[in-house]
Scaffold this active site. Sequence first.
Site, PDB file in Angstrom:
ATOM      1  N   CYS A 178       0.812  -1.223   0.000  1.00 28.44           N
ATOM      2  CA  CYS A 178       0.000   0.000   0.000  1.00 28.44           C
ATOM      3  C   CYS A 178       0.848   1.277   0.000  1.00 28.44           C
ATOM      4  O   CYS A 178       0.524   2.254  -0.676  1.00 28.44           O
ATOM      5  CB  CYS A 178      -0.975   0.003   1.172  1.00 28.44           C
ATOM      6  SG  CYS A 178      -0.254  -0.446   2.755  1.00 28.44           S
TER       7      CYS A 178
ATOM      8  N   ASP B 282      -7.927   5.017  -1.154  1.00 28.31           N
ATOM      9  CA  ASP B 282      -7.575   3.736  -0.532  1.00 28.31           C
ATOM     10  C   ASP B 282      -6.720   2.872  -1.445  1.00 28.31           C
ATOM     11  O   ASP B 282      -7.213   2.238  -2.380  1.00 28.31           O
ATOM     12  CB  ASP B 282      -8.859   2.993  -0.151  1.00 28.31           C
ATOM     13  CG  ASP B 282      -8.581   1.779   0.719  1.00 28.31           C
ATOM     14  OD1 ASP B 282      -7.402   1.553   1.061  1.00 28.31           O
ATOM     15  OD2 ASP B 282      -9.538   1.057   1.053  1.00 28.31           O
TER      16      ASP B 282
ATOM     17  N   HIS C 162      -5.578   0.128  -0.772  1.00 24.27           N
ATOM     18  CA  HIS C 162      -5.876  -1.287  -0.510  1.00 24.27           C
ATOM     19  C   HIS C 162      -6.992  -1.818  -1.407  1.00 24.27           C
ATOM     20  O   HIS C 162      -7.328  -3.008  -1.341  1.00 24.27           O
ATOM     21  CB  HIS C 162      -6.280  -1.478   0.951  1.00 24.27           C
ATOM     22  CG  HIS C 162      -5.326  -0.821   1.916  1.00 24.27           C
ATOM     23  ND1 HIS C 162      -5.536   0.442   2.412  1.00 24.27           N
ATOM     24  CD2 HIS C 162      -4.143  -1.243   2.417  1.00 24.27           C
ATOM     25  CE1 HIS C 162      -4.540   0.773   3.210  1.00 24.27           C
ATOM     26  NE2 HIS C 162      -3.673  -0.225   3.228  1.00 24.27           N
TER      27      HIS C 162
END
Length: 464
Positions: A299, A422, A424
């Site tokens: 990430c 995000d 992820h």
Amino acid sequence: MVPLDTEDLVFRIRGGIQLNGILSKTDENGIKNGFSEAMKDLIKKVNSQAFVLFGWESTLYVWPKSGFSTQPEELQENSTCKSILKLVPIEVNDYLGKISKRKSVKIEPLKVINLELLFELTRPEVIETVTVQNNNKSRIHFKLILPVDVVVFANPEDQWKELQNKIVEAVSEQLLEMDQCIQRYTRGKSVPIPQAFHFELPETTTLTTVIYPAGFSDKVLEPQRKELHDKLGLGNKPLLRRPMAYNFPNDDLMNKHLRTVHKYIPLPNPEEFKVYVVHGSYTFHHYLQDNINDSGWGCAYRSLQTIISWFNYQGYINVPIPSHEKIQQMLVSAGDKGPSIIGSTDWIGSFEIRSVLNLLGITSKLMSIRAGSEFVSSARELVDHFEVQGAPVMVGGEPLAHTLLGVAWNEETGAAKFLVLDAHYTGVDDWASVVERAVEWKGEEFWDQMEPYNICLPQRPEGV
């Protein structure tokens, strides 16, 4: 900025126009004068009945000065501009229309009508005389292809006749600006090719076109940009660098990674918060992209890729987006990691992000927060960052990293929301899916209340 729900039609007129003329003198002033005279003749030609527009991927030809077209029944002078939609395919990003209305702002995908600029070689009603002159003066003929790229916004209900006049005026104006570019940047016997770039500006709802010479660096062009910033009141952040040029729908569709995805989600309540967001464009990088399975460890790498894309788009740097392994190699070069990290799945954090950016000539500030319960205390400094620097921010907390694109803050109550991209996300690179699942305004409770965080705040170089 061009409104996301605009109903205007965008007519984009492009084509390579041949500029040709005669030079009686070959010094710098003689060359400039020769090109200027040739440009005057070309503008006259644009304003004649020899000027023709061709609808891309269609059978439509239009003669703007006479009002004639190859589809006279469907496209009359008193027709509305939207009549052309039946005759010429439009350029549009239909994927934007699939974004959930529950999650997004109102979106009306931009409709672009592409027209090619042409000239008739002969007109049967015109009888031309041929004059032969002979003198002993030395003359040099020149030819230069001008890459004209004109954009005209029109209300769908505007009259077609009015639009044709606007197109002729806009093409003529761009040719004048191209002449100014040639006059400014010609050096000795070196004549630049002027190129048109279109930009979104904060206080305008259409596009602003700037002519730059090909082959000149952004550093050399900075005085021209400063003049335009002063003239247009644009402040001290870059807005007119060439990498910042507007992305038309087909550009968006050809991009490997989605660009500037946060602009499609609603802002927090303006009566409760003042909002500060990233300035300019970036691309969204996340887990599993580029055929790399980095779920669970990549990430921070992805956040760094997004940050580097931002610096590319603002014209501060021009580098390929580094892969995970390239980032690891850079960390070894910086002395932050040993060679064993290369090819590994080792997690990195804010300190490593700063080291890689430093190798690219980008400085960063670091801010530490003892626990997520205190994250809201960072709001004031984040406000200053987005207002002055405007770059995406990386938030590192064991073992997760997030990209921060903005902050909404109530100075009186101290309440804050944070615009989180995000990394992820593991879904497809589809506008609807990304806007639904990968970018959102988060409250203070989003942050792990017991977890410490380190925030990397990249600093933009000075200059426009």
